[in-house]
Design a protein around this motif. Sequence first.
Motif, short mmCIF file in Angstrom:
data_model
loop_
_atom_site.label_atom_id
_atom_site.label_comp_id
_atom_site.label_asym_id
_atom_site.label_seq_id
_atom_site.Cartn_x
_atom_site.Cartn_y
_atom_site.Cartn_z
N ALA A 224 0.81 -1.22 0.00
CA ALA A 224 0.00 0.00 0.00
C ALA A 224 0.85 1.27 0.00
O ALA A 224 0.49 2.26 -0.64
N LEU A 225 1.97 1.24 0.73
CA LEU A 225 2.70 2.48 0.98
C LEU A 225 4.12 2.48 0.41
O LEU A 225 4.68 3.56 0.18
N GLY A 226 4.70 1.33 0.25
CA GLY A 226 6.08 1.26 -0.20
C GLY A 226 7.07 1.39 0.93
O GLY A 226 6.75 1.89 2.02
N ALA A 227 8.29 0.97 0.69
CA ALA A 227 9.31 0.93 1.74
C ALA A 227 9.70 2.31 2.24
O ALA A 227 10.10 2.46 3.40
N ARG A 228 9.55 3.34 1.43
CA ARG A 228 9.99 4.68 1.85
C ARG A 228 8.98 5.38 2.75
O ARG A 228 9.24 6.50 3.21
N ARG A 229 7.85 4.74 3.05
CA ARG A 229 6.86 5.34 3.95
C ARG A 229 6.81 4.63 5.30
O ARG A 229 5.97 4.98 6.14
N LEU A 230 7.67 3.67 5.55
CA LEU A 230 7.58 2.87 6.77
C LEU A 230 8.85 3.04 7.60
O LEU A 230 9.95 3.11 7.08
N LEU A 231 8.66 3.08 8.93
CA LEU A 231 9.77 3.23 9.86
C LEU A 231 9.81 2.04 10.81
O LEU A 231 8.78 1.67 11.40
N TRP A 232 10.99 1.47 10.97
CA TRP A 232 11.12 0.42 11.98
C TRP A 232 11.11 1.06 13.36
O TRP A 232 11.66 2.15 13.58
N ALA A 233 10.45 0.39 14.32
CA ALA A 233 10.35 0.91 15.68
C ALA A 233 9.92 -0.22 16.60
O ALA A 233 9.43 -1.27 16.15
N CYS A 234 10.08 -0.01 17.90
CA CYS A 234 9.73 -1.03 18.89
C CYS A 234 8.62 -0.60 19.83
O CYS A 234 7.86 -1.45 20.29
N ASP A 235 8.52 0.67 20.19
CA ASP A 235 7.66 1.12 21.28
C ASP A 235 8.14 0.42 22.56
O ASP A 235 9.31 0.46 22.88
N LEU A 236 7.27 -0.27 23.28
CA LEU A 236 7.67 -0.89 24.55
C LEU A 236 8.14 -2.33 24.40
O LEU A 236 8.78 -2.86 25.30
N THR A 237 7.82 -2.97 23.28
CA THR A 237 8.10 -4.41 23.15
C THR A 237 9.20 -4.63 22.13
O THR A 237 8.95 -4.78 20.94
N MET A 238 10.42 -4.67 22.61
CA MET A 238 11.55 -4.77 21.69
C MET A 238 11.63 -6.13 21.02
O MET A 238 12.11 -6.25 19.89
N GLU A 239 11.11 -7.16 21.68
CA GLU A 239 11.17 -8.48 21.05
C GLU A 239 10.30 -8.54 19.80
O GLU A 239 10.64 -9.22 18.82
N THR A 240 9.16 -7.82 19.80
CA THR A 240 8.33 -7.82 18.60
C THR A 240 8.95 -6.95 17.52
O THR A 240 8.72 -7.18 16.33
N GLY A 241 9.74 -5.95 17.91
CA GLY A 241 10.50 -5.21 16.91
C GLY A 241 11.48 -6.11 16.19
O GLY A 241 11.64 -6.04 14.96
N LEU A 242 12.13 -6.98 16.95
CA LEU A 242 13.06 -7.93 16.34
C LEU A 242 12.30 -8.91 15.44
O LEU A 242 12.77 -9.23 14.34
N ALA A 243 11.13 -9.35 15.87
CA ALA A 243 10.33 -10.26 15.04
C ALA A 243 9.96 -9.61 13.71
O ALA A 243 9.97 -10.26 12.66
N LYS A 244 9.64 -8.32 13.73
CA LYS A 244 9.30 -7.64 12.47
C LYS A 244 10.52 -7.54 11.57
O LYS A 244 10.40 -7.63 10.33
#
Length: 279
Positions: A224-244
């Motif tokens: 829908a948005l392409g890679a240039r519209r998305l930012l990697w982030a974790c918020d409070l759950t860093m393990e799910t950031g790693l999963a993404k």
Amino acid sequence: MSGSAPLAGDSPLIDAHAHFYHAASGRGDWERVNAARFRAGERMGVTYHVASILGSFGHSSPTYFPSPADTSAGNDAMAALADANDGAVRWYVAVNPNHTEHALREIERGAARGAIGVKLLASRRADDALLDPICVIAAQKRLPVLHHVWQHRTREWPNQEISDGVDLARLALRHPRVSFILAHLGGGGDWAHTLPAVRDVDNVYPDLSGSGVDRGMLDAALAALGARRLLWACDLTMETGLAKLRGLEVVGLSSDDLADIRWRNAARLFGAAAFPRCA
């Protein structure tokens, strides 16, 4: 462990949505929690945490409606933490738009102390006119705005005034010079509702944080948005950031697209000078 290769690889990695705690947050273990985030970030290979402190996190005023005193104290603590960890931490100045004059002063004060963005909570719906003065000063100072979002607002929830992508899109259309980071695509409801809501509003950039790692979420967001519209982030759950990150590595992205999500989009939004270790 310190000699092990980073779990997310050696290339730059910016967590565009992070949080830390401080002594007034009501947690006796706040230092332990902060230290755990740094340890996890080091093990994963996070180059920068772009973080905020949300007042007292509900300890002495409501989390989503922090008092001016709590807001300022949280920002002071965040600035001090960034100063003490200059190699790894950048920060957002958090404000409550219900206190307009205080919010504007905090943005001025925060920018003077090194804040590189503005954090808005669920303190007022995203399309409310009270956010306009904040967006005006954000545009003047070229500060991206990270806005708390509930991915599909179907009803009201207690103790917060939630917004979804439709609400944030309205604000973004009113302020085309501001870059808006739509918080935690992977948290707070139906992410599929968000994608068409912001697809044609090109100054809205969803971050991939949140505890959800739904099958197909990353693929749909990329389509829908392409890679240039998305930012990697974790918020409070860093393990799910790693999963993404693990998910992004297997969906067929080019190395350039993966670098965009990992760090280059953040560098474009905040300015490359904010992240000299990612040059």
